[in-house]
Design an enzyme around this catalytic site. Structure first.
Site, mmCIF file in Angstrom:
data_model
loop_
_atom_site.group_PDB
_atom_site.id
_atom_site.type_symbol
_atom_site.label_atom_id
_atom_site.label_comp_id
_atom_site.label_asym_id
_atom_site.label_seq_id
_atom_site.Cartn_x
_atom_site.Cartn_y
_atom_site.Cartn_z
ATOM 1 N N LYS A 102 -0.663 -62.267 7.243
ATOM 2 C CA LYS A 102 -1.160 -62.835 5.998
ATOM 3 C C LYS A 102 -2.418 -63.689 6.232
ATOM 4 O O LYS A 102 -2.711 -64.119 7.351
ATOM 5 C CB LYS A 102 -0.065 -63.686 5.339
ATOM 6 C CG LYS A 102 1.126 -62.878 4.793
ATOM 7 C CD LYS A 102 0.757 -62.120 3.542
ATOM 8 C CE LYS A 102 1.907 -61.325 2.942
ATOM 9 N NZ LYS A 102 2.887 -62.160 2.237
ATOM 10 N N ARG A 142 9.789 -59.357 6.935
ATOM 11 C CA ARG A 142 9.018 -58.200 6.474
ATOM 12 C C ARG A 142 7.739 -58.148 7.311
ATOM 13 O O ARG A 142 6.851 -58.980 7.163
ATOM 14 C CB ARG A 142 8.709 -58.331 4.986
ATOM 15 C CG ARG A 142 8.026 -57.117 4.365
ATOM 16 C CD ARG A 142 7.862 -57.315 2.864
ATOM 17 N NE ARG A 142 7.219 -56.175 2.224
ATOM 18 C CZ ARG A 142 5.898 -56.024 2.083
ATOM 19 N NH1 ARG A 142 5.079 -56.970 2.537
ATOM 20 N NH2 ARG A 142 5.397 -54.963 1.497
#
Length: 306
Positions: free
Chosen positions: A237, A271
């Site tokens: 991210k 995830r």
């Protein structure tokens, strides 16, 4: 507010204990599941379309299973800002991959969608989970899931999908995310989705800046403490890139560090894009926390030091 009930083994809330999802059973009081990411989109933020083709998407999913993934999350429409993707196009991207992987494996199959029609078609094709990055804002999505055996990942976000949300502000990001997730979980239960089919994701980077995502990671225990298995979607991210000054292709180490901190604070599903290192990080963290035994014991266990 939802009452998660009494604590289970290792201090995890009872609802976050043993869960059957699809053909697999997880004991989240002592187990961390790794969810692989396969995006059938030409503009996904990390893989940049490398798994957009059907064969590439199926191969990536099965490679993730071989690397130890417990779940595979297949997406056909990013949440990030961009042009609208038709429901039929999303179905055409997701369902054939889903069906092909289901024919080859009993891995838990998740579909990343905010469209009720896509969810329905995916469940019919064998999906075990619907991963809704809008937090079940569409009431029809709740109805689709309630009228099935599928579970749901309820994710926190603020914007409408594919739209920008400038300068998100929170007085207390963790408290506000927790309140949102609690409210959406309660609404799901009221509409007929059993509590034991709900997972929660605080939505790192989704309408949050880097400081917000760092605080969510640091205080992840408050999300896990809501009583449902908590998912950490920290892989590659932007909060990792900005923290370490690393581009999208050079964030694996930072992603693993964030994943480990999330596990220590109660995350039970990761995830992740890079499955093999994520699986090893999860297994090592489980052992350090006393949740699992080493694969074998030999060093300093006998008369000589091997």
């Amino acid at each position: 507010m939802t009452n998660p009930g009494p604590e289970g083994e290792h201090g995890m809330p009872a609802l976050a204990g043993v869960r059957t999802i699809g053909a697999r059973t997880f004991d989240f009081s002592r187990q961390v599941a790794v969810m692989a990411i396969v995006n059938r989109t030409p503009d996904s933020f990390y893989d940049r379309g490398s798994t957009f083709g059907f064969d590439a998407a199926v191969a990536a999913a099965l490679a993730a299973v071989a690397d130890g993934a417990d779940m595979v999350d297949i997406g056909g429409a990013p949440f990030a800002p961009g042009p609208e993707i038709s429901v039929q196009s999303e179905i055409d991207r997701v369902v054939p991959v889903l069906a092909a992987v289901r024919a080859a494996s009993d891995v838990v199959l998740s579909v990343d969608t905010f469209q009720p029609q896509v969810a329905r078609a995916s469940i019919d094709a064998g999906a075990d989970l619907i991963n809704d990055t809008t937090g079940l804002r569409n009431p029809r999505m709740i109805d689709v899931i309630a009228d099935s055996a599928a579970g749901v990942v309820i994710t926190h976000s603020l914007a409408r999908p594919r739209t920008a949300f400038a300068r998100p502000q929170y007085a207390d990001v963790v408290a506000e995310v927790a309140a949102f997730l609690t409210g959406r979980a309660d609404a799901a239960i009221d509409a007929g989705i059993p509590a034991d089919r709900i997972l929660l994701d605080p939505g790192h980077d989704l309408n949050k800046n880097t400081l917000h995502s760092l605080e969510l990671t640091r205080r992840f225990g408050e999300i896990a403490g809501l009583g449902y298995p908590a998912l950490a979607a920290v892989s590659n991210k932007d909060f990792i890139g900005e923290t370490l000054d690393r581009g999208r292709g050079d964030r694996v180490y930072g992603s693993l560090a964030a994943a480990v901190v999330a596990i220590v604070n109660g995350a039970r599903i990761l995830r992740m894009h890079n499955v093999a290192p994520a699986v090893e990080a999860a297994r090592m963290t489980e052992a350090i926390l006393g949740l699992r035994q080493p694969a074998y014991l030999r060093h300093n266990m006998g008369e000589s030091n091997d």
